[in-house]
Motif scaffolding. Structure first.
Motif, PDB file in Angstrom:
ATOM      1  N   GLY A  64      -9.925 -11.491  -3.239  1.00 54.40           N
ATOM      2  CA  GLY A  64      -9.358 -11.606  -1.898  1.00 54.40           C
ATOM      3  C   GLY A  64      -7.849 -11.457  -1.919  1.00 54.40           C
ATOM      4  O   GLY A  64      -7.280 -10.812  -2.780  1.00 54.40           O
ATOM      5  N   GLY A  65      -7.219 -12.065  -0.976  1.00 55.76           N
ATOM      6  CA  GLY A  65      -5.775 -11.984  -0.865  1.00 55.76           C
ATOM      7  C   GLY A  65      -5.334 -10.816  -0.014  1.00 55.76           C
ATOM      8  O   GLY A  65      -6.142  -9.983   0.404  1.00 55.76           O
ATOM      9  N   ASP A  66      -4.055 -10.760   0.245  1.00 63.33           N
ATOM     10  CA  ASP A  66      -3.472  -9.717   1.091  1.00 63.33           C
ATOM     11  C   ASP A  66      -3.118  -8.493   0.259  1.00 63.33           C
ATOM     12  O   ASP A  66      -2.510  -8.610  -0.805  1.00 63.33           O
ATOM     13  CB  ASP A  66      -2.201 -10.230   1.780  1.00 63.33           C
ATOM     14  CG  ASP A  66      -2.476 -11.350   2.766  1.00 63.33           C
ATOM     15  OD1 ASP A  66      -3.571 -11.361   3.361  1.00 63.33           O
ATOM     16  OD2 ASP A  66      -1.592 -12.214   2.942  1.00 63.33           O
ATOM     17  N   THR A  70      -0.957  -5.090   4.230  1.00 62.48           N
ATOM     18  CA  THR A  70      -0.939  -6.286   5.077  1.00 62.48           C
ATOM     19  C   THR A  70       0.420  -6.973   5.044  1.00 62.48           C
ATOM     20  O   THR A  70       0.969  -7.305   6.101  1.00 62.48           O
ATOM     21  CB  THR A  70      -2.040  -7.279   4.633  1.00 62.48           C
ATOM     22  OG1 THR A  70      -3.312  -6.618   4.726  1.00 62.48           O
ATOM     23  CG2 THR A  70      -2.048  -8.522   5.492  1.00 62.48           C
ATOM     24  N   THR A  71       0.972  -7.170   3.835  1.00 62.57           N
ATOM     25  CA  THR A  71       2.270  -7.860   3.771  1.00 62.57           C
ATOM     26  C   THR A  71       3.401  -6.956   4.259  1.00 62.57           C
ATOM     27  O   THR A  71       4.372  -7.435   4.834  1.00 62.57           O
ATOM     28  CB  THR A  71       2.549  -8.410   2.360  1.00 62.57           C
ATOM     29  OG1 THR A  71       2.399  -7.367   1.385  1.00 62.57           O
ATOM     30  CG2 THR A  71       1.601  -9.558   2.023  1.00 62.57           C
ATOM     31  N   GLU A  76       7.244  -5.434   8.817  1.00 64.95           N
ATOM     32  CA  GLU A  76       7.566  -4.441   9.843  1.00 64.95           C
ATOM     33  C   GLU A  76       7.435  -5.007  11.252  1.00 64.95           C
ATOM     34  O   GLU A  76       8.236  -4.687  12.129  1.00 64.95           O
ATOM     35  CB  GLU A  76       6.695  -3.202   9.649  1.00 64.95           C
ATOM     36  CG  GLU A  76       7.090  -2.425   8.399  1.00 64.95           C
ATOM     37  CD  GLU A  76       6.092  -1.371   7.973  1.00 64.95           C
ATOM     38  OE1 GLU A  76       4.973  -1.328   8.524  1.00 64.95           O
ATOM     39  OE2 GLU A  76       6.437  -0.594   7.066  1.00 64.95           O
ATOM     40  N   GLU A  77       6.451  -5.868  11.469  1.00 59.10           N
ATOM     41  CA  GLU A  77       6.288  -6.492  12.786  1.00 59.10           C
ATOM     42  C   GLU A  77       7.437  -7.437  13.109  1.00 59.10           C
ATOM     43  O   GLU A  77       7.707  -7.724  14.276  1.00 59.10           O
ATOM     44  CB  GLU A  77       4.950  -7.230  12.864  1.00 59.10           C
ATOM     45  CG  GLU A  77       3.770  -6.281  12.994  1.00 59.10           C
ATOM     46  CD  GLU A  77       2.424  -6.995  13.010  1.00 59.10           C
ATOM     47  OE1 GLU A  77       2.359  -8.208  12.706  1.00 59.10           O
ATOM     48  OE2 GLU A  77       1.422  -6.322  13.321  1.00 59.10           O
ATOM     49  N   SER A  85       6.866  -0.385  -1.779  1.00 60.74           N
ATOM     50  CA  SER A  85       5.944  -1.496  -2.021  1.00 60.74           C
ATOM     51  C   SER A  85       5.228  -1.293  -3.342  1.00 60.74           C
ATOM     52  O   SER A  85       4.851  -0.171  -3.679  1.00 60.74           O
ATOM     53  CB  SER A  85       4.905  -1.582  -0.907  1.00 60.74           C
ATOM     54  OG  SER A  85       5.515  -1.810   0.334  1.00 60.74           O
ATOM     55  N   LYS A  86       5.046  -2.398  -4.088  1.00 61.43           N
ATOM     56  CA  LYS A  86       4.361  -2.357  -5.378  1.00 61.43           C
ATOM     57  C   LYS A  86       3.615  -3.661  -5.589  1.00 61.43           C
ATOM     58  O   LYS A  86       4.007  -4.703  -5.085  1.00 61.43           O
ATOM     59  CB  LYS A  86       5.368  -2.187  -6.513  1.00 61.43           C
ATOM     60  CG  LYS A  86       6.120  -0.886  -6.465  1.00 61.43           C
ATOM     61  CD  LYS A  86       7.143  -0.804  -7.549  1.00 61.43           C
ATOM     62  CE  LYS A  86       7.829   0.549  -7.421  1.00 61.43           C
ATOM     63  NZ  LYS A  86       9.100   0.612  -8.001  1.00 61.43           N
TER      64      LYS A  86
END
Length: 152
Positions: A64-66, A70-71, A76-77, A85-86
């Motif tokens: 699971g996890g993001d 998602t992050t 951005e929101e 991103s990595k």
């Protein structure tokens, strides 16, 4: 990108003028290089970046996890531009090998340095906070973003 090319071209031209015996050409090139260096300095200050991280929230034996998307979307929101991103993981930390415990997996994003305070409000921290050479702690970028890439 154009300014970066301009700075690179200027450095090449300075190198070529450096081989010349004409002192007036050297003086002109030096003055041009100084002006370009000042411009490049201002550009790099305005585009200074920071790598930030946040646990992806994965749980041992469950995954699971993001994911990165998602992050990145969270940032951005909030009006924070994500440059890169990595996936990664924390190193040098003892993680209990117990189902249901958190993993060492983190999501790493590069943002403008000016957005650092805003990102902290969302639970992100500079990756530099992970590094403690005295304790042998740090982080590594993972080759893949598999939830099982490194679990502590």
């Amino acid at each position: 990108m154009f300014k970066l090319c301009h700075v690179f071209l200027t450095v090449v031209l300075i190198s070529l003028y450096g081989c010349s015996n004409d002192n007036s050409a050297n003086n002109d090139a030096t003055q041009d290089a100084s002006a370009d260096a000042a411009v490049a300095s201002k550009v790099s200050e305005s585009t200074a970046t920071e790598q930030i991280f946040r646990s992806n929230g994965a749980v041992q034996c469950e995954g699971g996890g993001d994911d990165l998307a998602t992050t990145a979307k969270m940032l951005e929101e909030a009006g924070i531009a994500v440059i890169d991103s990595k996936c990664g993981y924390m190193t040098g930390r003892m993680m209990p090998a117990l189902c249901g415990s958190p993993t060492s997996n983190i999501n790493i994003h590069t943002i403008k340095q000016e957005d650092l305070a805003k990102s902290k409000e969302l639970g992100f921290w500079p990756v530099i906070a992970l590094i403690d050479q005295a304790k042998g702690q740090g982080f590594e970028v993972a080759e893949t973003c598999d939830s099982d890439s490194k679990e502590g």
